[in-house]
Design an enzyme around this catalytic site. Structure first.
Site, PDB file in Angstrom:
ATOM      1  N   GLY A   1       1.869   3.298   2.370  1.00 53.03           N
ATOM      2  CA  GLY A   1       2.886   3.353   3.427  1.00 53.03           C
ATOM      3  C   GLY A   1       4.127   2.570   3.031  1.00 53.03           C
ATOM      4  O   GLY A   1       5.256   3.047   3.152  1.00 53.03           O
TER       5      GLY A   1
ATOM      6  N   MET B   1     -15.152  -3.858   4.163  1.00 50.29           N
ATOM      7  CA  MET B   1     -13.860  -3.219   4.430  1.00 50.29           C
ATOM      8  C   MET B   1     -13.621  -2.018   3.504  1.00 50.29           C
ATOM      9  O   MET B   1     -14.482  -1.648   2.714  1.00 50.29           O
ATOM     10  CB  MET B   1     -12.734  -4.229   4.263  1.00 50.29           C
ATOM     11  CG  MET B   1     -12.546  -5.138   5.451  1.00 50.29           C
ATOM     12  SD  MET B   1     -11.079  -6.152   5.188  1.00 50.29           S
ATOM     13  CE  MET B   1     -10.829  -6.800   6.832  1.00 50.29           C
TER      14      MET B   1
ATOM     15  N   ILE C   1      -7.049  -4.334  -1.298  1.00 50.84           N
ATOM     16  CA  ILE C   1      -8.448  -4.511  -1.718  1.00 50.84           C
ATOM     17  C   ILE C   1      -9.199  -3.179  -1.701  1.00 50.84           C
ATOM     18  O   ILE C   1     -10.297  -3.089  -2.226  1.00 50.84           O
ATOM     19  CB  ILE C   1      -9.195  -5.537  -0.825  1.00 50.84           C
ATOM     20  CG1 ILE C   1      -9.270  -5.044   0.630  1.00 50.84           C
ATOM     21  CG2 ILE C   1      -8.578  -6.914  -0.936  1.00 50.84           C
ATOM     22  CD1 ILE C   1     -10.268  -5.844   1.472  1.00 50.84           C
ATOM     23  N   ASP C   2      -8.612  -2.149  -1.077  1.00 50.05           N
ATOM     24  CA  ASP C   2      -9.376  -0.918  -0.812  1.00 50.05           C
ATOM     25  C   ASP C   2      -9.574  -0.002  -2.027  1.00 50.05           C
ATOM     26  O   ASP C   2     -10.460   0.837  -2.028  1.00 50.05           O
ATOM     27  CB  ASP C   2      -8.684  -0.105   0.300  1.00 50.05           C
ATOM     28  CG  ASP C   2      -8.566  -0.878   1.603  1.00 50.05           C
ATOM     29  OD1 ASP C   2      -9.346  -1.829   1.797  1.00 50.05           O
ATOM     30  OD2 ASP C   2      -7.697  -0.536   2.428  1.00 50.05           O
TER      31      ASP C   2
ATOM     32  N   GLY D   1       0.823  -1.204   0.000  1.00 51.62           N
ATOM     33  CA  GLY D   1       0.000   0.000   0.000  1.00 51.62           C
ATOM     34  C   GLY D   1       0.858   1.255   0.000  1.00 51.62           C
ATOM     35  O   GLY D   1       2.077   1.177  -0.183  1.00 51.62           O
TER      36      GLY D   1
HETATM   37  O1  F6P Z   1      -6.148  -2.223   3.720  1.00 49.63           O
HETATM   38  C1  F6P Z   1      -6.767  -3.472   3.646  1.00 49.63           C
HETATM   39  C2  F6P Z   1      -7.623  -3.740   4.867  1.00 49.63           C
HETATM   40  O2  F6P Z   1      -8.225  -5.008   4.698  1.00 49.63           O
HETATM   41  C3  F6P Z   1      -8.662  -2.689   5.177  1.00 49.63           C
HETATM   42  O3  F6P Z   1      -9.792  -2.784   4.341  1.00 49.63           O
HETATM   43  C4  F6P Z   1      -8.929  -2.951   6.631  1.00 49.63           C
HETATM   44  O4  F6P Z   1      -9.359  -1.801   7.298  1.00 49.63           O
HETATM   45  C5  F6P Z   1      -7.578  -3.396   7.156  1.00 49.63           C
HETATM   46  O5  F6P Z   1      -6.815  -3.789   6.034  1.00 49.63           O
HETATM   47  C6  F6P Z   1      -7.610  -4.505   8.164  1.00 49.63           C
HETATM   48  O6  F6P Z   1      -6.329  -4.685   8.668  1.00 49.63           O
HETATM   49  P1  F6P Z   1      -5.867  -5.981   9.459  1.00 49.63           P
HETATM   50  O7  F6P Z   1      -5.718  -7.094   8.454  1.00 49.63           O
HETATM   51  O8  F6P Z   1      -4.568  -5.576  10.057  1.00 49.63           O
HETATM   52  O9  F6P Z   1      -6.930  -6.303  10.467  1.00 49.63           O
END
Ligand code: F6P
Length: 363
Positions: A106, A194, A151-152, A104
């Site tokens: 970051g 998400m 996925i965002d 992503g």
């Molecule tokens: O950035 C992808 C994502 O799946 C977001 O949609 C969601 O907010 C986050 O990552 C969830 O993060 P983790 O897998 O650390 O719970």
């Protein structure tokens, strides 16, 4: 041949394996030595067995797999200079001066910092006699190319990020499954999807599944939204519909910037309409499992373009990110895209939602 390494960083997404596979195969085809860096930046910092040479067959049978077979991590060490110095040593030791990062914004920003610091870090390593004069001369420049795996679909500059299409497939499969049971019981369902601060999955998921209502961060409803929601649901029921589907993005907010949660929506529906209401939080189901054909091909195309960008890079070239623009895989300056993505986040924070949408453009 040139040394190329590939790593996946941050949250995984479907299609990352296709991208990794393309980097390995196109790299080998062009006569490069290609390396996997396992466990994201942590593997780069730690070195050792985390950095291994890839072969043509080592990426066989991974294109259909979800996740990332080389592992991913959110790494603290690489955010420190000592961590990056260790990473540089590990790359120079193996003659690697080309790095592909799939992650992503970051993760891609981290790659750019690494690239900028690279000559200074090499000077430091030379002064400490950890690398030779010859290595300093030969490996003095690091080329970077990023690909956005998420996925965002929240990255500026690309029409689609790797994984979004698969997540959407998963979402509409889930909505379809929920609809059948909702129908039997004449229920209302609230589905949380998400997307972090981006409403793309919720919006497109809602359009594709014929949902009755959607809440997304970029389009916060007026404070009187409960009345509007209830009248829409009532209207649908009066028109003969046996169920209602409401999709809420996990980052949905109202005009005050307060979160609109699935719980809050449920309360509104139950208190005002007394409908039998359930919540389903889709969660990581959206991020796992088999990648769609689109994400497999997207990963392949972007991976191939990333290697081409690295092969053609000169000292003057910027760090690149591969983007999908009008169905073409193209390379763009990484930091311009990162800056734009940050400007979107700032606009959202300042409640300038129209500006955020405008800045995000086609993505
Ligand atoms: O950035 C992808 C994502 O799946 C977001 O949609 C969601 O907010 C986050 O990552 C969830 O993060 P983790 O897998 O650390 O719970």
């Amino acid at each position: 041949g040139k040394g190329i390494a590939v790593l996946t960083s941050g949250g995984d997404s479907q299609g990352m394996n296709a991208a990794t596979r393309a980097v390995v195969r196109v790299g080998i085809y062009l006569g490069c030595k290609v390396y996997f860096i396992k466990e994201g930046y942590q593997g780069l910092v730690d070195g050792g067995d985390n950095i291994v040479e890839a072969s043509w067959s080592s990426v066989s049978g991974i294109i259909h797999k979800g996740g990332t077979v080389i592992g991913s991590a959110r790494c603290k060490d690489f955010t420190t200079r000592p961590g990056r110095i260790s990473g540089a040593q590990n790359l120079v030791d193996r003659g690697i001066t080309n790095l592909v990062v799939i992650g992503g914004d970051g993760s891609l920003t981290g790659a750019n910092i690494f690239r900028q610091e690279w000559p200074g870090i090499l000077d430091e390593l030379l002064a400490q006699k950890k690398i030779t004069e010859e290595q300093r001369g030969k490996y003095g420049h690091l080329n970077i190319c990023g690909m956005v795996g998420s996925i965002d679909n929240d990255f500026c500059g690309t029409d689609m990020t790797i994984g979004t299409d698969s997540a959407l497939h998963r979402i509409i499969d889930c909505v379809d499954a929920i609809v059948s049971t909702a129908y039997s019981h004449q229920r209302t369902f609230i589905l949380e999807v998400m997307g972090r601060h981006c409403g793309y999955l919720a919006l497109v998921g809602a359009l594709a599944s014929e949902a009755d209502y959607v809440f997304i961060p970029e389009w916060p409803p007026e404070i009187g939204w409960p009345t509007k929601l209830c009248s829409k649901l009532t209207q649908e029921r009066e028109a003969g519909q046996r169920l209602n589907i409401i999709i809420v993005a996990e980052g949905a907010i109202d005009r005050n910037g307060d979160p609109i949660s699935a719980e809050k929506i449920k309360q509104v529906v139950v208190d005002n309409l007394h409908q039998d209401t359930r919540i389903t939080v889709l969660g990581h189901v959206q991020r796992g499992g088999s990648p769609s054909a689109f994400d497999r091909v997207l990963g392949c195309r972007m991976g191939a373009e990333a290697v081409m960008a690295l092969m053609e890079a000169t000292v003057e070239s910027p760090a690149y990110v591969v983007s999908l623009d009008g169905n073409q895989a193209i390379r763009l300056p990484l930091m311009a895209c990162v800056e734009k993505t940050k400007a979107v986040a700032k606009a959202m924070e300042e409640k300038q939602w129209d500006l955020a949408v405008q800045l995000r453009g086609r993505s």
